[in-house]
Enzyme design. Structure first.
Site, short mmCIF file in Angstrom:
data_model
loop_
_atom_site.label_atom_id
_atom_site.label_comp_id
_atom_site.label_asym_id
_atom_site.label_seq_id
_atom_site.Cartn_x
_atom_site.Cartn_y
_atom_site.Cartn_z
CB THR A 28 69.06 4.12 90.97
OG1 THR A 28 67.92 4.95 90.68
CG2 THR A 28 68.62 2.98 91.87
CB SER A 32 62.69 23.79 94.70
OG SER A 32 63.58 23.45 95.74
CB SER A 33 67.95 22.57 93.46
OG SER A 33 67.73 22.39 94.80
N GLY A 88 62.97 22.28 99.77
CA GLY A 88 63.37 21.34 100.82
C GLY A 88 62.38 20.20 100.99
CB ALA A 89 59.12 19.49 99.77
N GLY A 90 61.94 17.77 98.55
CA GLY A 90 62.31 16.64 97.70
C GLY A 90 61.60 16.63 96.37
CG ASP A 150 66.44 15.77 90.84
OD1 ASP A 150 65.90 14.66 90.75
OD2 ASP A 150 66.98 16.20 91.87
CD GLU A 162 71.63 20.72 92.82
OE1 GLU A 162 70.86 21.22 91.98
OE2 GLU A 162 71.28 20.41 93.97
C1 GLA Z 1 68.01 14.06 94.84
C2 GLA Z 1 69.04 14.21 93.74
C3 GLA Z 1 68.80 13.21 92.60
C4 GLA Z 1 68.62 11.79 93.12
C5 GLA Z 1 67.63 11.76 94.28
C6 GLA Z 1 67.55 10.41 94.94
O1 GLA Z 1 66.77 14.44 94.35
O2 GLA Z 1 69.04 15.52 93.25
O3 GLA Z 1 69.85 13.30 91.66
O4 GLA Z 1 69.85 11.25 93.48
O5 GLA Z 1 67.96 12.71 95.29
O6 GLA Z 1 67.03 9.48 94.06
#
Ligand code: GLA
Length: 406
Positions: A64, A156-157, A151-153, A201, A189
């Protein structure tokens, strides 16, 4: 030190970590003495500061942020730390302890370059973006280490961008407000690394608050902190399926949302409503439906947590997962299995995939006394069914970026 943002003490979210550590791996905090010693060993002098930025877990509000929508993340006790000191010239030297690799560049000569240098892109990217925003920088030496799984969501970036940007700005004596620093990191990014991420993030990594989740309106970039309920644990389960084709697919989803908004004659899907969906064809209709319903779920989730209506909060998480699976199509069979196992486990309030999807983690809200049962009914069963050993840990909600003198 010029840049001190959100530097309060760490606080828990009601979880007794002593009781849970032995059952589930818990995020270690980076040991400051270790990173200071590593800096001394690398450069033969003392660092001047340590900059630490957390990863995040998003409780609800997925895909979103780049649609001007609502998100509800928590900064977690998995961090990237940077020890740094100013140099007399304009050279930047960086050592990654985790990769055992180095980088070196001149601060005024860092050029926009679409990624291929791995972790180096994040440091060079924020050095470029800060200067592009007219924040003058100085040469410095840095060492970097972290414990945010890659890479785990779990962002980390963003954590490396924010920790590095915090160090670069502080070393140069720049005063940068939290929101501006997050935007600089997002710019790095988007334009340097080449991932079209939204602002969630970076904002929570800079401005997260101990013991709280952060309700962010990504259109106005305003936010408010919402206290996490007592006796509820946030448990992350890493499916151990690395994200597949994530950057490409992520950018594709973003493009589909932009196309849906354009077809509706709107700047973003933020103000789209369900009655408008008939004007769209699939897959754009499905993508838009997810965004519209997910924004509503965020508002209802915040209300549910405020009134401690945990059963509604949990159902909203399961609905979010279903929408990400069926409408936004970013789940995997492994994430679906984890969400299903959680749903069948007594004491689990709710569960859903978190982050971009395509692999990575689920986020689970649990009654704290159910953590042992969760291990058996969810994690062990997942292992039996898939042969994958999921990594699970209870996370604490911590403050965002902390920059402190050594
Ligand atoms: C990644 C992106 C965020 C967001 C999520 C999905 O983490 O870095 O900006 O879009 O995916 O909600």
């Amino acid at each position: 030190m010029a840049l001190i943002i959100g530097n309060g003490p760490k606080a828990g979210n009601g979880v007794s970590s002593a009781a849970t550590d032995s059952i589930l791996g818990r995020g270690m905090s980076i040991d400051r003495t270790t990173i200071i010693a590593a800096f001394e060993q690398t450069y033969s002098y003392q660092p001047r500061l340590v900059s630490e930025a957390p990863g995040r877990v998003n409780l609800i509000g997925e895909h979103t942020d780049y649609n001007g929508g609502l998100v509800f993340p928590v900064a977690i006790d998995r961090t990237v730390a940077v020890a740094a000191a100013r140099r007399d010239d304009d050279v930047v030297r960086v050592k990654s302890l985790d990769f055992d690799q180095c980088d070196e560049f001149r601060i005024d000569a860092v050029k926009r370059f679409m990624g291929s240098r791995g972790w180096r892109d994040y440091v060079r990217g924020v050095a470029w973006a800060l200067q592009d925003e007219n924040i003058p920088l100085r040469g410095c030496d840095m060492v970097i280490t972290g414990d945010v799984p890659q890479g785990a969501g779990l962002s980390s970036s963003a954590a490396i961008e924010v920790a590095a940007a915090g160090a670069l700005a502080a070393v140069a004596g720049a005063t940068t407000a939290g929101r501006e620093l997050a935007l600089v990191c997002q710019k790095a990014e988007n334009l340097f690394v080449g991932v079209q991420c939204g602002i969630m993030d970076q904002l929570v990594s800079v401005l997260g608050k101990a013991g709280h989740a952060m309700l962010i309106d990504c259109q106005s970039q305003t936010y408010e902190y919402v206290p996490l309920p007592e006796a509820v644990a946030i448990v992350i389960v890493d499916s151990k399926v690395p994200r597949r084709l994530s950057d490409t697919d992520y950018n594709l989803r973003r493009e589909e949302c932009a196309q849906a908004a354009q077809a509706l004659g709107m700047d973003s899907l933020r103000d789209a409503t369900e009655s408008m969906l008939a004007a769209l064809q699939d897959p754009l209709r499905k993508r838009a439906r997810h965004v519209i319903t997910e924004n509503e779920r965020v508002i209802r989730m915040v209300d549910a947590l405020r009134t401690r209506d945990l059963s509604t909060a949990g159902n909203l998480m399961y609905d979010s997962h279903k929408s990400l699976r069926d409408e936004f199509e970013v789940s995997t069979p492994e994430l679906d299995l984890l969400a299903d196992l959680s749903r069948a486990c007594r004491g689990v309030i709710g569960a859903r995939l978190t982050g971009a999807g395509f692999g990575g983690c689920t986020v689970n809200l649990l009654e704290t006394e159910s953590i042992g049962r969760f291990q058996i009914n969810v994690v062990d069963r997942y292992c039996e069914r898939t042969g994958l050993v999921a990594e699970t840990y209870v996370c604490q909600a911590v403050d965002g970026l902390r920059v402190a003198d050594v």
